[in-house]
Design an enzyme around this catalytic site. Structure first.
Site, PDB file in Angstrom:
ATOM      1  N   CYS A  74      69.952 106.377   6.119  1.00 33.65           N
ATOM      2  CA  CYS A  74      68.690 105.636   6.743  1.00 33.65           C
ATOM      3  C   CYS A  74      69.624 104.504   7.371  1.00 33.65           C
ATOM      4  CB  CYS A  74      67.730 105.107   5.790  1.00 33.65           C
ATOM      5  SG  CYS A  74      66.493 104.284   6.539  1.00 33.65           S
ATOM      6  N   GLY A  75      69.635 104.410   8.531  1.00 30.43           N
ATOM      7  CA  GLY A  75      70.331 103.286   9.144  1.00 30.43           C
ATOM      8  C   GLY A  75      69.703 101.995   9.219  1.00 30.43           C
ATOM      9  N   HIS A 151      69.007 115.831  12.534  1.00 26.48           N
ATOM     10  CA  HIS A 151      68.293 115.367  13.897  1.00 26.48           C
ATOM     11  C   HIS A 151      68.107 116.306  14.658  1.00 26.48           C
ATOM     12  CE1 HIS A 151      67.312 111.144  12.881  1.00 26.48           C
ATOM     13  NE2 HIS A 151      68.346 111.445  12.246  1.00 26.48           N
ATOM     14  N   GLU A 200      59.891 111.031  11.300  1.00 25.40           N
ATOM     15  CA  GLU A 200      60.965 111.083  10.263  1.00 25.40           C
ATOM     16  C   GLU A 200      60.448 112.137   9.221  1.00 25.40           C
ATOM     17  OE1 GLU A 200      62.959 107.575   8.731  1.00 25.40           O
ATOM     18  OE2 GLU A 200      62.374 106.418   9.966  1.00 25.40           O
ATOM     19  N   CYS A 209      63.939 103.987  13.780  1.00 19.69           N
ATOM     20  CA  CYS A 209      64.704 104.813  13.176  1.00 19.69           C
ATOM     21  C   CYS A 209      66.288 104.776  13.490  1.00 19.69           C
ATOM     22  CB  CYS A 209      64.359 106.511  13.112  1.00 19.69           C
ATOM     23  SG  CYS A 209      65.355 107.663  12.172  1.00 19.69           S
ATOM     24  N   GLY A 212      68.033 108.126  13.906  1.00 20.83           N
ATOM     25  CA  GLY A 212      67.544 108.707  15.085  1.00 20.83           C
ATOM     26  C   GLY A 212      68.168 108.240  16.349  1.00 20.83           C
TER      27      GLY A 212
END
Length: 271
Positions: A74-75, A151, A200, A209, A212
């Site tokens: 998770c960025g 993704h 998500e 995100c 993303g």
């Protein structure tokens, strides 16, 4: 026994952070994580973040989506943890090792190298991941990228015209994606700017995100839709700067914010 927590967000993508390095936290289960993440009966968040000691990094970060499922990366949460650490640091995740560095614009994260092989996404069978010959109604021919988590990226004329609430879960749970998938719909604003909405996996549509944004920028650069280098990705919650260097590594830069702190009794959430 009450357990302390920190509520944080990155461009509106929000987290409950628990630090098991300094607090006695019961074993995390999917049910416990989902109960804490519930916005009506819990603390409420898109992702629950559990910090643990690491033998190979400054900290180990575990990530649980709102449905309780544990995921690889998770960025936005990585930037939030980088803010808490307050210095250049290494973070161990299921998706690999990450490095954070506080900067004037917030926190910069070395997200590692993207992966494009169909088995690394993963897909159920071999396909060209640059332009996949598949579609779901008006969303067709996506690119697939793994940036620590999977993704698919669809390029569309107008992101707001896509019924992501309906199509997002349909694509997320398609048998083509054995680990499920995050769904991105993006539009080209200029040679150096993208507009993006993200469904998500295990959460739903979020205001931002980080992974993303990385996946979408890389897919756009690979297709020649934007310039190779650094681009701005505009999300509903705000912008992120995504760079893809000659060394094949991705850098994500953006803000993170601490909202408030509190405590809870684990027994109230089934722990």
């Amino acid at each position: 026994m009450r357990v302390p927590f920190i509520k944080m967000h990155g461009l509106g993508n929000d987290f409950v952070v628990l630090d098991a390095r300094s607090s006695n936290i019961p074993a995390m289960t999917n049910r416990f994580a989902a109960a804490l993440a519930d916005r009506k009966t819990g603390i409420g968040c898109d992702q629950l973040i559990l910090l643990e000691p690491s033998a190979q990094a400054d900290v180990r970060m575990r990530i649980f989506n709102a449905d309780g499922g544990e995921v690889e990366a998770c960025g936005n949460a990585t930037r939030a943890v980088g803010l808490l650490l307050g210095k250049p640091a290494s973070i161990e995740t299921l998706g690999g090792m990450l490095a954070t560095d506080p900067v004037a614009a917030g926190v910069a994260v070395d997200m590692g190298q993207p992966r494009f092989d169909w088995e690394a996404i993963p897909l159920a069978y071999p396909l060209d991941t640059l332009t996949m010959p598949v579609g779901w109604e008006e969303l067709k021919n996506p690119a697939a990228v793994n940036v620590g988590n999977p993704h698919v990226v669809f390029f569309v004329p107008d992101t707001n015209s896509v019924d992501l609430e309906r199509l997002g879960p349909l694509i997320e749970h398609d048998p083509l994606f054995p680990a499920r998938v995050n769904v991105n719909v993006a539009a080209i604003a200029s040679p150096s700017e993208l507009r993006l909405r993200v469904w998500e996996r295990g959460v739903g549509e979020t205001r931002a995100c980080g992974t993303g944004a990385c996946a979408t920028a890389i897919a756009a650069m690979r297709r020649g839709l934007v310039e190779r280098g650094t681009v701005t990705v505009q999300l509903p919650g705000g912008p992120l700067l995504i760079g893809w260097g000659a060394d094949n590594r991705i850098t994500m830069t953006g803000p993170a914010t601490e909202s408030f702190r509190g405590t809870f009794d684990p027994a109230d959430f089934g722990a």
